[in-house]
Design a protein around this motif. Structure first.
Motif, PDB file in Angstrom:
ATOM      1  N   MET A  36       0.859  -1.176   0.000  1.00 29.27           N
ATOM      2  CA  MET A  36       0.000   0.000   0.000  1.00 29.27           C
ATOM      3  C   MET A  36       0.897   1.229   0.000  1.00 29.27           C
ATOM      4  N   THR A  37       0.604   2.167  -0.918  1.00 31.33           N
ATOM      5  CA  THR A  37       1.404   3.369  -1.065  1.00 31.33           C
ATOM      6  C   THR A  37       0.501   4.592  -1.029  1.00 31.33           C
ATOM      7  N   ARG A  38       0.922   5.597  -0.287  1.00 29.42           N
ATOM      8  CA  ARG A  38       0.194   6.862  -0.277  1.00 29.42           C
ATOM      9  C   ARG A  38       0.466   7.584  -1.591  1.00 29.42           C
ATOM     10  N   ILE A  39      -0.599   8.143  -2.194  1.00 26.92           N
ATOM     11  CA  ILE A  39      -0.435   8.894  -3.436  1.00 26.92           C
ATOM     12  C   ILE A  39      -0.964  10.316  -3.218  1.00 26.92           C
ATOM     13  N   PRO A  40      -0.378  11.306  -3.880  1.00 28.14           N
ATOM     14  CA  PRO A  40      -0.784  12.694  -3.659  1.00 28.14           C
ATOM     15  C   PRO A  40      -2.109  13.059  -4.313  1.00 28.14           C
ATOM     16  N   GLN A  41      -2.427  12.386  -5.416  1.00 30.35           N
ATOM     17  CA  GLN A  41      -3.661  12.700  -6.137  1.00 30.35           C
ATOM     18  C   GLN A  41      -4.015  11.548  -7.064  1.00 30.35           C
ATOM     19  N   LEU A  42      -5.269  11.544  -7.499  1.00 32.71           N
ATOM     20  CA  LEU A  42      -5.733  10.565  -8.473  1.00 32.71           C
ATOM     21  C   LEU A  42      -6.307  11.356  -9.648  1.00 32.71           C
ATOM     22  N   PRO A  43      -5.563  11.454 -10.776  1.00 37.82           N
ATOM     23  CA  PRO A  43      -6.050  12.216 -11.929  1.00 37.82           C
ATOM     24  C   PRO A  43      -7.347  11.618 -12.489  1.00 37.82           C
ATOM     25  N   LEU A  44      -8.239  12.500 -12.939  1.00 39.48           N
ATOM     26  CA  LEU A  44      -9.510  12.087 -13.539  1.00 39.48           C
ATOM     27  C   LEU A  44      -9.542  12.610 -14.974  1.00 39.48           C
ATOM     28  N   LYS A  45      -9.588  11.713 -15.930  1.00 36.45           N
ATOM     29  CA  LYS A  45      -9.638  12.111 -17.333  1.00 36.45           C
ATOM     30  C   LYS A  45     -11.086  12.365 -17.742  1.00 36.45           C
ATOM     31  N   PRO A  46     -11.315  13.352 -18.596  1.00 35.09           N
ATOM     32  CA  PRO A  46     -12.677  13.648 -19.046  1.00 35.09           C
ATOM     33  C   PRO A  46     -13.359  12.429 -19.656  1.00 35.09           C
ATOM     34  N   GLY A  47     -14.615  12.232 -19.296  1.00 32.84           N
ATOM     35  CA  GLY A  47     -15.402  11.143 -19.856  1.00 32.84           C
ATOM     36  C   GLY A  47     -15.107   9.782 -19.273  1.00 32.84           C
ATOM     37  N   THR A  48     -14.392   9.736 -18.147  1.00 29.20           N
ATOM     38  CA  THR A  48     -14.035   8.446 -17.566  1.00 29.20           C
ATOM     39  C   THR A  48     -14.659   8.246 -16.188  1.00 29.20           C
ATOM     40  N   THR A  49     -14.696   6.989 -15.796  1.00 32.82           N
ATOM     41  CA  THR A  49     -15.164   6.596 -14.474  1.00 32.82           C
ATOM     42  C   THR A  49     -14.021   5.874 -13.780  1.00 32.82           C
ATOM     43  N   VAL A  50     -13.773   6.225 -12.526  1.00 34.03           N
ATOM     44  CA  VAL A  50     -12.717   5.615 -11.726  1.00 34.03           C
ATOM     45  C   VAL A  50     -13.349   5.027 -10.474  1.00 34.03           C
ATOM     46  N   SER A  51     -13.044   3.760 -10.194  1.00 34.44           N
ATOM     47  CA  SER A  51     -13.576   3.109  -8.999  1.00 34.44           C
ATOM     48  C   SER A  51     -12.485   2.956  -7.959  1.00 34.44           C
ATOM     49  N   LEU A  52     -12.746   3.464  -6.771  1.00 37.01           N
ATOM     50  CA  LEU A  52     -11.878   3.237  -5.630  1.00 37.01           C
ATOM     51  C   LEU A  52     -12.478   2.057  -4.895  1.00 37.01           C
ATOM     52  N   LYS A  53     -11.683   0.981  -4.733  1.00 35.40           N
ATOM     53  CA  LYS A  53     -12.229  -0.259  -4.191  1.00 35.40           C
ATOM     54  C   LYS A  53     -11.160  -1.027  -3.425  1.00 35.40           C
ATOM     55  N   PRO A  54     -11.581  -2.002  -2.635  1.00 40.04           N
ATOM     56  CA  PRO A  54     -10.608  -2.809  -1.900  1.00 40.04           C
ATOM     57  C   PRO A  54      -9.597  -3.441  -2.869  1.00 40.04           C
ATOM     58  N   GLY A  55      -8.323  -3.389  -2.494  1.00 35.45           N
ATOM     59  CA  GLY A  55      -7.277  -3.963  -3.332  1.00 35.45           C
ATOM     60  C   GLY A  55      -6.777  -3.030  -4.411  1.00 35.45           C
ATOM     61  N   GLY A  56      -7.256  -1.788  -4.443  1.00 33.02           N
ATOM     62  CA  GLY A  56      -6.838  -0.811  -5.446  1.00 33.02           C
ATOM     63  C   GLY A  56      -6.751   0.569  -4.826  1.00 33.02           C
ATOM     64  N   HIS A  57      -7.142   1.580  -5.588  1.00 29.21           N
ATOM     65  CA  HIS A  57      -7.186   2.939  -5.039  1.00 29.21           C
ATOM     66  C   HIS A  57      -8.252   2.999  -3.959  1.00 29.21           C
ATOM     67  N   HIS A  58      -7.983   3.746  -2.899  1.00 28.34           N
ATOM     68  CA  HIS A  58      -8.950   3.930  -1.818  1.00 28.34           C
ATOM     69  C   HIS A  58      -8.517   5.099  -0.943  1.00 28.34           C
ATOM     70  N   VAL A  59      -9.402   5.516  -0.053  1.00 29.60           N
ATOM     71  CA  VAL A  59      -9.071   6.537   0.933  1.00 29.60           C
ATOM     72  C   VAL A  59      -9.010   5.846   2.285  1.00 29.60           C
ATOM     73  N   MET A  60      -7.893   6.015   2.977  1.00 31.25           N
ATOM     74  CA  MET A  60      -7.757   5.465   4.328  1.00 31.25           C
ATOM     75  C   MET A  60      -8.262   6.497   5.334  1.00 31.25           C
ATOM     76  N   LEU A  61      -9.040   6.029   6.290  1.00 29.51           N
ATOM     77  CA  LEU A  61      -9.532   6.858   7.393  1.00 29.51           C
ATOM     78  C   LEU A  61      -8.749   6.444   8.640  1.00 29.51           C
ATOM     79  N   PHE A  62      -8.036   7.392   9.242  1.00 31.14           N
ATOM     80  CA  PHE A  62      -7.205   7.110  10.413  1.00 31.14           C
ATOM     81  C   PHE A  62      -7.770   7.779  11.666  1.00 31.14           C
ATOM     82  N   ASP A  63      -7.317   7.316  12.831  1.00 26.76           N
ATOM     83  CA  ASP A  63      -7.662   7.935  14.117  1.00 26.76           C
ATOM     84  C   ASP A  63      -9.174   8.136  14.258  1.00 26.76           C
ATOM     85  N   LEU A  64      -9.913   7.056  14.088  1.00 27.50           N
ATOM     86  CA  LEU A  64     -11.373   7.140  14.139  1.00 27.50           C
ATOM     87  C   LEU A  64     -11.852   7.623  15.504  1.00 27.50           C
ATOM     88  N   LYS A  65     -12.811   8.552  15.491  1.00 26.09           N
ATOM     89  CA  LYS A  65     -13.412   9.072  16.722  1.00 26.09           C
ATOM     90  C   LYS A  65     -14.333   8.035  17.349  1.00 26.09           C
TER      91      LYS A  65
END
Length: 157
Positions: free
Chosen positions: A89-118
């Motif tokens: 797992m690697t932290r990335i600064p951004q995820l580019p979005l190309k016009p007319g495309t769909t990007v799925s963030l899903k387990p095992g790929g791109h995702h957002v990590m939530l840390f220090d849960l309240k």
């Protein structure tokens, strides 16, 4: 001078607001017992209109992160890959979005990590999510919490 600058800023912001980024399938994984972090997944579709395309923006639209105010303000955009049989797992600064495309963030790929849960999100609960984008206004969605088993079952279907 101030009025001219204000008018220019308002015109530019209303033009940039026409960039269309839609969010769907917004899900938070229920964390393991005792864990204070988890994953956020969703699908983004970027479909700019003619006005947005005419701006000739200096870079493509991009996702920079997200926040779930009820749960945490500490998030990171990540990518997971299999390298030599090991999941990394690697932290990335951004995820580019190309016009007319769909990007799925899903387990095992791109995702957002939530840390220090309240608090520990539990399956069935819903939380408001705010996504940070480069040019379009911030997009939002309601994320439903699902268990790992639910996510695996949906991925198999």
């Amino acid at each position: 001078m101030k009025r001219t600058l204000l008018a220019l800023m308002l015109g530019l912001s209303s033009t940039m607001a026409s960039a269309s980024v839609t969010v769907s399938d917004c899900v938070i994984r229920e964390p393991a017992p005792g864990a204070d972090k988890t994953g956020l997944y969703f699908t983004l579709t970027y479909q700019p209109d003619e006005e947005t395309q005419s701006l000739r923006l200096p870079a493509p639209e991009a996702l920079y992160g997200a926040v779930v105010p009820q749960l945490t303000s500490h998030t990171e955009l990540h990518d997971m890959k299999h390298v030599d049989g090991v999941m990394t797992m690697t932290r990335i600064p951004q995820l580019p979005l190309k016009p007319g495309t769909t990007v799925s963030l899903k387990p095992g790929g791109h995702h957002v990590m939530l840390f220090d849960l309240k608090q520990r999100p539990v399956a069935g609960e819903e939380y408001d999510v705010e996504l940070w984008l480069a040019f379009a206004p911030e997009a939002t969605c309601k994320a439903v919490v699902k268990t790992s088993a639910q996510l695996a079952q949906e991925a198999a279907e």
